[in-house]
Structures are given as structure tokens and as C-alpha cells.
Design a protein around this motif. Structure first.
Motif, PDB file in Angstrom:
ATOM      1  N   ALA A   8       0.823  -1.213   0.000  1.00 52.31           N
ATOM      2  CA  ALA A   8       0.000   0.000   0.000  1.00 52.31           C
ATOM      3  C   ALA A   8       0.856   1.261   0.000  1.00 52.31           C
ATOM      4  N   LEU A   9       2.078   1.150   0.538  1.00 51.36           N
ATOM      5  CA  LEU A   9       3.000   2.297   0.577  1.00 51.36           C
ATOM      6  C   LEU A   9       3.818   2.416  -0.707  1.00 51.36           C
ATOM      7  N   GLY A  10       3.545   1.531  -1.663  1.00 56.66           N
ATOM      8  CA  GLY A  10       4.231   1.604  -2.944  1.00 56.66           C
ATOM      9  C   GLY A  10       5.488   0.777  -3.053  1.00 56.66           C
ATOM     10  N   LYS A  11       5.798  -0.008  -2.021  1.00 55.54           N
ATOM     11  CA  LYS A  11       6.998  -0.841  -2.062  1.00 55.54           C
ATOM     12  C   LYS A  11       6.727  -2.094  -2.886  1.00 55.54           C
ATOM     13  N   LYS A  12       7.773  -2.646  -3.470  1.00 59.70           N
ATOM     14  CA  LYS A  12       7.640  -3.840  -4.285  1.00 59.70           C
ATOM     15  C   LYS A  12       7.550  -5.061  -3.389  1.00 59.70           C
ATOM     16  N   VAL A  13       6.443  -5.780  -3.470  1.00 62.20           N
ATOM     17  CA  VAL A  13       6.225  -6.983  -2.669  1.00 62.20           C
ATOM     18  C   VAL A  13       6.068  -8.169  -3.621  1.00 62.20           C
ATOM     19  N   ILE A  14       6.981  -9.113  -3.520  1.00 59.82           N
ATOM     20  CA  ILE A  14       6.985 -10.258  -4.436  1.00 59.82           C
ATOM     21  C   ILE A  14       5.941 -11.295  -4.042  1.00 59.82           C
ATOM     22  N   HIS A  15       5.781 -11.514  -2.736  1.00 61.03           N
ATOM     23  CA  HIS A  15       4.927 -12.621  -2.281  1.00 61.03           C
ATOM     24  C   HIS A  15       4.143 -12.219  -1.044  1.00 61.03           C
ATOM     25  N   ILE A  16       2.834 -12.508  -1.051  1.00 60.30           N
ATOM     26  CA  ILE A  16       1.988 -12.322   0.135  1.00 60.30           C
ATOM     27  C   ILE A  16       1.584 -13.712   0.612  1.00 60.30           C
ATOM     28  N   PRO A  17       1.995 -14.122   1.818  1.00 65.59           N
ATOM     29  CA  PRO A  17       1.881 -15.534   2.255  1.00 65.59           C
ATOM     30  C   PRO A  17       0.497 -15.964   2.726  1.00 65.59           C
ATOM     31  N   TYR A  18      -0.520 -15.750   1.902  1.00 67.76           N
ATOM     32  CA  TYR A  18      -1.868 -16.187   2.275  1.00 67.76           C
ATOM     33  C   TYR A  18      -1.932 -17.694   2.531  1.00 67.76           C
ATOM     34  N   ARG A  19      -1.190 -18.482   1.742  1.00 69.80           N
ATOM     35  CA  ARG A  19      -1.313 -19.934   1.793  1.00 69.80           C
ATOM     36  C   ARG A  19      -0.627 -20.568   2.998  1.00 69.80           C
ATOM     37  N   ASP A  20       0.069 -19.771   3.797  1.00 68.96           N
ATOM     38  CA  ASP A  20       0.867 -20.346   4.886  1.00 68.96           C
ATOM     39  C   ASP A  20       0.041 -20.779   6.093  1.00 68.96           C
ATOM     40  N   SER A  21      -1.232 -20.422   6.155  1.00 72.15           N
ATOM     41  CA  SER A  21      -2.093 -20.889   7.247  1.00 72.15           C
ATOM     42  C   SER A  21      -3.534 -20.939   6.771  1.00 72.15           C
ATOM     43  N   VAL A  22      -4.337 -21.761   7.429  1.00 80.52           N
ATOM     44  CA  VAL A  22      -5.758 -21.870   7.102  1.00 80.52           C
ATOM     45  C   VAL A  22      -6.448 -20.525   7.303  1.00 80.52           C
ATOM     46  N   LYS A  59      -3.847  -0.894   9.574  1.00 78.55           N
ATOM     47  CA  LYS A  59      -4.471   0.355   9.153  1.00 78.55           C
ATOM     48  C   LYS A  59      -3.988   0.798   7.768  1.00 78.55           C
ATOM     49  N   LYS A  60      -2.807   0.364   7.376  1.00 80.90           N
ATOM     50  CA  LYS A  60      -2.223   0.793   6.100  1.00 80.90           C
ATOM     51  C   LYS A  60      -2.733  -0.018   4.911  1.00 80.90           C
ATOM     52  N   ILE A  61      -3.405  -1.139   5.171  1.00 81.79           N
ATOM     53  CA  ILE A  61      -3.876  -2.004   4.086  1.00 81.79           C
ATOM     54  C   ILE A  61      -4.973  -1.310   3.282  1.00 81.79           C
ATOM     55  N   LYS A  62      -4.881  -1.463   1.956  1.00 84.89           N
ATOM     56  CA  LYS A  62      -5.904  -0.936   1.056  1.00 84.89           C
ATOM     57  C   LYS A  62      -6.680  -2.097   0.448  1.00 84.89           C
ATOM     58  N   ASN A  63      -7.991  -2.079   0.590  1.00 85.42           N
ATOM     59  CA  ASN A  63      -8.854  -3.081  -0.030  1.00 85.42           C
ATOM     60  C   ASN A  63      -9.560  -2.479  -1.239  1.00 85.42           C
ATOM     61  N   LYS A  64      -9.877  -3.315  -2.207  1.00 84.88           N
ATOM     62  CA  LYS A  64     -10.595  -2.860  -3.395  1.00 84.88           C
ATOM     63  C   LYS A  64     -11.931  -3.600  -3.464  1.00 84.88           C
ATOM     64  N   ALA A  65     -12.909  -3.027  -2.791  1.00 81.18           N
ATOM     65  CA  ALA A  65     -14.228  -3.665  -2.708  1.00 81.18           C
ATOM     66  C   ALA A  65     -15.096  -3.262  -3.892  1.00 81.18           C
ATOM     67  N   ILE A  66     -15.884  -4.215  -4.389  1.00 81.02           N
ATOM     68  CA  ILE A  66     -16.829  -3.938  -5.462  1.00 81.02           C
ATOM     69  C   ILE A  66     -18.220  -4.377  -5.027  1.00 81.02           C
ATOM     70  N   ILE A  67     -19.232  -3.793  -5.677  1.00 82.07           N
ATOM     71  CA  ILE A  67     -20.605  -4.232  -5.443  1.00 82.07           C
ATOM     72  C   ILE A  67     -20.792  -5.555  -6.175  1.00 82.07           C
ATOM     73  N   ASN A  68     -21.212  -6.571  -5.441  1.00 81.14           N
ATOM     74  CA  ASN A  68     -21.303  -7.919  -6.000  1.00 81.14           C
ATOM     75  C   ASN A  68     -22.674  -8.161  -6.628  1.00 81.14           C
ATOM     76  N   THR A  69     -22.669  -8.477  -7.911  1.00 81.20           N
ATOM     77  CA  THR A  69     -23.896  -8.846  -8.593  1.00 81.20           C
ATOM     78  C   THR A  69     -23.820 -10.327  -8.943  1.00 81.20           C
ATOM     79  N   SER A  70     -24.945 -11.000  -8.890  1.00 84.59           N
ATOM     80  CA  SER A  70     -24.962 -12.457  -9.016  1.00 84.59           C
ATOM     81  C   SER A  70     -24.894 -12.904 -10.474  1.00 84.59           C
ATOM     82  N   PRO A  71     -23.944 -13.785 -10.816  1.00 83.27           N
ATOM     83  CA  PRO A  71     -23.906 -14.345 -12.165  1.00 83.27           C
ATOM     84  C   PRO A  71     -25.125 -15.210 -12.467  1.00 83.27           C
TER      85      PRO A  71
END
Length: 498
Positions: free
Chosen positions: A306-320, A362-374
Motif C-alpha cells: 500500500a506504501l508503494g513498495k515492491k512486494v513479491i509474495h503475500i503468504p496467504y497460503r501459509d495458514s488456514v 491500518k495501512k492495508i488498502k482493499n478494493k471492494a466492489i458491489i457484488n452482482t450475481s452471475p
């Protein structure tokens, strides 16, 4: 009360994670230790003072700061309220109005919404999220207010569908708290191109009223208590995730908006030195800290991105936990975090760690959209296709083998499309009917239990967490107790859902 208006644009809404810090009163342990308060709050700023170096203070600024340490009294209903007009005590009602109501508003607009509570063991997370006694927390009030808003906005051109699920993550294993048939830790987290990470086989219960959700939460608590007894755990050692799927169907426009409301009571973080954990407790504490550390690593990586730094990997898969929270953190969700902290000097290091954790979030930026059903778009396409097929049928002649063959094929396609449309329209009703049968069975069990409570003496369970105390029962009927006679002198406490 809520925003039910529709928005034409489906452009992502870029929002920071909203963070609130809440400080609770001293616990009995802290009072017995002669603790002093090291937390102070002014406006939205929270300051912590190092008890070993009184001149060393650190100040953190968040979206909201809740002073729930002092300035309160208990009214006749047992609810904690501000002691006077000048009291700055933040009660459960205020916390809901400033955090929980926003979750409901976002859901009505069609956004996914997530609210999670983080903090050390015993910092007051469950009190904020679930509540205790008449001091109801955010989760039950959000559920009740959602149905209240639905009832006030019912009309012939709008339909609403609500489904409820409740799971627990303990030692990196997922348990469905609403299922009577699945064993603890038997569910698997899988990934889908469209759905992202999800729990395969998780029970989704259709609900028509808050009363039903209230019973489901009670059922989940009983299942959780039974599991904690067999696994030597307590609620602070596991993560609890409640998800409410809310679907709005606008019949006149063939438009559907849907949102997932995730309400997360995270396991308490703790240091082995201060908790004195050993054996199984040390092992489970290591698993909890591993998942929370992974969550911290994800938060740090997202904060740097979010601060503009280059991040290669975000470890979402490392825990349930982080896999299931991927959408809530850096994804398609409007997210709120409550950082629950202790005011005591003996918890200084843990409290400082929590505040730093929340500062990164607090620094995290989310990109939320209005969800419409397929599904609705598919139904619209099928109806349009059927109109074209009918036009072709009307334009065909009345004789000839080619005309007969083409007519037969067009009628077959029409019938198939109609069956698909009908199946999609009936799916919800079928689920609802199955749920109603379960409600009837459960209501019968509740009625029977209440009659027995009036007729027989009974024993109740005690748990480290007051949320889980008193939910399992053993009715002492004639000939039911064989203590001293059987080879095992154990009495098994049982309750609804156990």
C-alpha cells in the motif's frame, strides 16, 4: 438506517482497513497483582506508557479509540452503561453503532464486509464480538438489526435471502460448528477460480428470522464446548468465523446484489513466558501463534504494498486462517479490525505488540466492489434465448421433414432452458424447506430440555471462557447416575448439538 440504493457503476472502492482500539477494565488477576493502568486515550489517539521507563510513551492514532476501562455502572438489566453524562465510557451499544452498523450498511449496498477482533488472550475480544449476558456484542446485534431492516423494507418487487455458517479453526484444522455429523477438524479448505478459498462441505443454513440465527449460535457454542473438552482447548485457543451470506433480488430489474458478512473472533495471542503454557497447551499455543504470525506477515506485506513498495509474495497460503481471510485483507471487502487491549502494566509488552499490529493493518488498502450475481445474468440470458427460440418457431412453416426436425430441436432447447430457469428459482425454496424441518426438530429438543430443567436437578459445565460455561447439562434422573458403581466414574454432560 441502511442504504438500499443501487449503484450503476461497479468500479472498485479503494478503502483502508478501519481500525478501532478498545481498552477493557482490569481483570481479577490484574487487580490481585496490584496492576497500574498504562493506557490513556484522547480523541482517536491511544498512548501507552512503559512501566519500567515512565517517560517513555508511544502514541498510536486509529480511526476510533474506545475507553471501556472506567466510568461505568450496571443498570437494573445488568447492562454496563456510562455512569453519567460526562462519562467517556464506551458501552456495547456505542461500539455497535460506530462499527457494526457500518457492516450492515455495506452489506445493503452489495459490498462484502468483514469485522475481526484481535488481541492477547483475555483482552476482551469475545466480549466485543459476542458479548456476555445482557451486554450483547456486535455479532448478535448485527444479525438482529439485519433482519429488522429486511422486515421494514419488504415489498413485492424485492426478495431477500440469508444463509448462516459458523466454523472454528483449531490447530490448523477446520470444524463445522453447525454440523452434527462431521468430526472435529474434518473439513478441507479448497480454492476455486471464481470463489477463491472456501471450506468444502461447510453447512450453509437458510434463515428467515433472527431467532433462528440466535439458536444456531447457541448450537455452535455447544459444539465448540464439546470440542474444547475433548481437545483440551478453550475458546481463546481457537479462531471462530461466522459468515452471513445476504442476497437481495430486485425482481423488476432482474438484478441481484449479494454480500458476505464475515465476523471473526480471532484466537488470543500470548507469550509462553507470561502464560506458563506447557505440554498440549504449549503445542496449541504454538499453532495459534503460527497462524497469527502468518496473519501478521500478510498484514505487513499488504501494508508495504500500500506504501508503494515492491512486494513479491503475500503468504496467504501459509495458514488456514489467512487463506480464508484473503478477501478481507487486500481483497474484495470493506474491513474493520477491533484491537482489544489490557490496561495493565503487567501486560505492557502484549498490549504494545497489539497496537503495532493494528497500526500495520491500518495501512492495508482493499478494493471492494458491489457484488452482482452471475446466476441472475444467466437467467436473463436464458430468458432472452427462449424469446429468440420462440420467434424462430413462429417463423417456421407448417410442413416438411426439415421443418419438423427443426421444430423438434427448438422445442427441446426451450424445455431445457425452462428446466434450468426453474431449477435456479426453486433452489432456495428447497433449501428453506429442509431448514424448516431442522428448526422443527430443534424446537422440539429445546422444549423438552426446558421441561426437564423445571422437573429435574442438573449439573452444568464450567469452562475457562465464560462464553462456554453452562451450555452443557447432565440431568439427574432416577437411575441416571452410576458414579461409584461403574468402572468409569465419569459423568458425561450433554447439550443441544453435542
Amino acid at each position: 438506517m441502511f442504504c438500499a440504493g443501487r449503484r450503476n457503476s461497479n468500479m472498485p472502492s479503494c478503502d483502508s482497513v478501519k481500525v478501532a482500539v478498545r481498552v477493557r477494565p482490569f481483570s481479577k488477576r490484574e487487580k490481585d497483582a496490584g496492576s497500574t493502568c498504562v493506557i490513556s486515550m484522547k480523541c482517536n489517539c491511544t498512548t501507552i506508557c512503559d512501566p519500567k521507563n515512565p517517560g517513555n510513551e508511544k502514541t498510536f492514532k486509529f480511526d476510533l479509540a474506545y475507553w471501556s476501562y472506567s466510568g461505568f455502572l450496571k443498570n437494573e438489566e445488568g447492562t454496563l452503561v456510562p455512569s453519567g453524562p460526562d462519562s467517556r465510557y464506551a458501552d456495547q451499544k456505542r461500539v455497535f453503532q460506530e462499527l457494526g452498523q457500518g457492516v450492515i450498511d455495506n452489506a445493503w449496498q452489495g459490498y462484502n464486509a468483514t469485522l475481526l477482533a484481535y488481541g492477547q488472550t483475555g483482552s476482551g475480544k469475545s466480549y466485543s464480538m459476542i458479548g456476555y449476558g445482557s451486554n450483547r456484542g456486535i455479532i448478535p446485534v448485527v444479525c438482529e438489526e439485519l433482519f429488522r431492516a429486511i422486515e421494514s423494507s419488504q415489498n413485492n418487487n424485492r426478495h431477500y435471502q440469508v444463509t448462516f455458517s459458523m466454523l472454528e479453526i483449531y490447530n490448523e484444522q477446520v470444524t463445522d460448528l453447525l454440523s452434527k455429523s462431521k468430526k472435529a477438524g474434518s473439513l478441507k479448505v479448497r480454492e476455486d477460480q471464481h470463489r477463491g478459498f472456501y471450506v468444502d462441505g461447510l453447512k450453509l443454513v437458510p434463515c428467515e428470522s433472527y431467532t433462528q440465527i440466535e439458536r444456531l449460535i447457541e448450537q455452535g457454542k455447544k459444539t465448540r464446548t464439546t470440542a474444547s473438552t475433548s481437545m483440551n482447548s478453550s475458546s481463546s485457543r481457537s479462531h471462530m468465523l461466522i459468515t452471513i451470506h445476504f442476497k437481495q433480488i430486485f425482481l423488476e430489474d432482474d438484478i441481484t446484489k449479494q454480500s458476505s458478512i464475515n465476523l471473526v473472533d480471532l484466537a488470543g495471542s500470548e507469550r509462553q513466558k507470561s502464560s506458563g503454557s506447557e505440554g498440549d497447551r504449549l503445542k496449541e499455543g504454538a499453532c495459534v501463534n503460527l497462524s497469527l504470525t502468518t496473519l501478521g506477515n500478510v498484514i505487513s506485506a499488504l501494508a508495504e504494498a500500500a506504501l508503494g513498495k515492491k512486494v513479491i509474495h503475500i503468504p496467504y497460503r501459509d495458514s488456514v486462517l489467512t487463506r480464508l481471510l484473503q478477501s478481507a485483507l487486500g481483497g474484495n471487502s470493506r474491513t474493520v479490525m477491533i484491537a482489544a487491549v489490557s490496561p495493565a502494566d503487567i501486560c505492557y509488552e502484549e498490549t504494545l505488540s497489539t497496537l503495532r499490529y493494528a497500526e500495520r493493518a491500518k495501512k492495508i488498502k482493499n478494493k471492494a466492489i458491489i457484488n452482482t450475481s452471475p446466476t441472475e445474468y444467466l437467467m436473463k440470458e436464458l430468458k432472452a434465448e427462449n424469446n429468440k427460440l420462440l420467434s424462430r418457431l413462429a417463423g417456421l412453416g407448417t410442413s416438411g421433414k426439415r421443418v419438423e426436425k427443426e421444430t423438434k430441436e427448438l422445442r427441446r432447447l426451450l424445455a431445457e432452458n425452462e428446466l434450468r430457469i426453474q431449477a435456479m428459482q426453486n433452489a432456495w425454496e428447497i433449501q428453506l424447506q429442509a431448514a424448516r424441518k431442522e428448526w422443527e426438530q430443534q424446537f422440539s429438543s429445546i422444549t423438552q430440555e426446558r421441561k426437564m430443567m423445571q422437573s429435574f436437578p442438573y449439573l452444568l459445565n464450567i469452562n475457562e471462557d465464560p462464553q462456554l460455561s453452562g451450555v452443557l447439562k447432565y440431568f439427574i434422573e432416577e437411575g441416571s447416575c452410576d458414579v461409584g458403581q461403574a468402572s468409569s466414574n465419569a459423568i458425561t454432560l450433554r447439550g443441544l448439538g453435542s
